[in-house]
Design an enzyme around this catalytic site. Sequence first.
Site, PDB file in Angstrom:
ATOM      1  N   ASP A  47       0.826  -1.211   0.000  1.00 26.16           N
ATOM      2  CA  ASP A  47       0.000   0.000   0.000  1.00 26.16           C
ATOM      3  C   ASP A  47       0.864   1.267   0.000  1.00 26.16           C
ATOM      4  O   ASP A  47       0.707   2.138   0.872  1.00 26.16           O
ATOM      5  CB  ASP A  47      -0.932   0.025   1.215  1.00 26.16           C
ATOM      6  N   GLU A 231     -11.197  -1.691  -4.325  1.00 26.76           N
ATOM      7  CA  GLU A 231     -10.552  -1.120  -3.139  1.00 26.76           C
ATOM      8  C   GLU A 231      -9.292  -0.358  -3.549  1.00 26.76           C
ATOM      9  O   GLU A 231      -9.015  -0.170  -4.740  1.00 26.76           O
ATOM     10  CB  GLU A 231     -10.192  -2.219  -2.135  1.00 26.76           C
TER      11      GLU A 231
END
Length: 356
Positions: A47, A231
Amino acid sequence: MRYSKLWVPFVILFFLHGCRSTAQTDKKGGGAPEPCTFSNPAADGQDPWVIKKDGFYYYLESSGGELYVSKNRDLTQLKEDEQKVWAQPDTGWNRSNLWAPELHYLDGKWYIYYTAGNTDGSPFIRQRSGVLESKTDDPQGEYIDKGMLYTGDDIQNKTETKWAIDLTPLEIDGQLYAVWSGWEKNEDTDRTPQHLYIAEMENPWTISSNRVIISSPEKSWETGTELAINEGLQILKNKKGDVFVIYSASESWLPAYNLGQLRLTEHDPMHPDHWEKKGPVFKGTPEVYGVGHASFTTSPDGSEHWIAYHTKVSPDPGWNRVVHLQPFEWNEDGSPHFGVPVSAGKSIEKPSGECE
């Protein structure tokens, strides 16, 4: 005089060779300088969030329930000068499962958006989105917790905040919006499809409208084999100001994880029909597995656009991931062209302006 003229070409060649040799040595005179290249992976982790401001790159990551901000002038040195800026509390809604933090500069202050929950480990059914506000002008300084953001369907009474992760802010003509990945309703299992939502914001820590779905996992490259997922969304704008939401689709623990794209076609982002879907716009190869959850920046001199994303280290199911960097271009219609993910170990030219 005749012999002197004959020596002239040799003198010139000797002089040029000397200049060429000097150009190939480093500043300390210790031989040839290092090549202006690097290779992936650029760092361990997942991420990746990188933001550039005032000539510095700031990289934010979570580790062991704590948040760390790094600062460097070189994009390829993501984790230099790392400082801890926040730790999860021992109790409360955000005491566990710290995920996917992002660092943003809004209204003259630094804010960190993050995902957390109050259950230890899986099933991850209590995840919500929160925000921190900087106490100083330094993004590596102290932060105060502004609390959980309301991500439900009853903005008047703010009852039952819904499951929400990967929240990111979007600014259009002075109006701030929150965009995130969430569930239609809270469930007792994390094997629940994830959609993309948007809501208006009153300020960087307050959502002021009910949420609206702008994307559901319906395409074959979004539904995956085990779970349908949208997402890991990020905002990307081109020079004209066109707005794109680049998001991750399919299952993050499998090689099929990829990037999809939403393009805002009309002014109002709260209208689902104003978002045009395209994908996949970036996907893995036989050597690069599960590309996803990207962030975007520019080279030190501003002439190049770069994407930071994570990949799986093997095709086996799991979340063992590393961070990759590479430049990208733009298509004629103004949309981003990410190309093909560069394999680990392959030489890439460093961002323009990083090498002297």
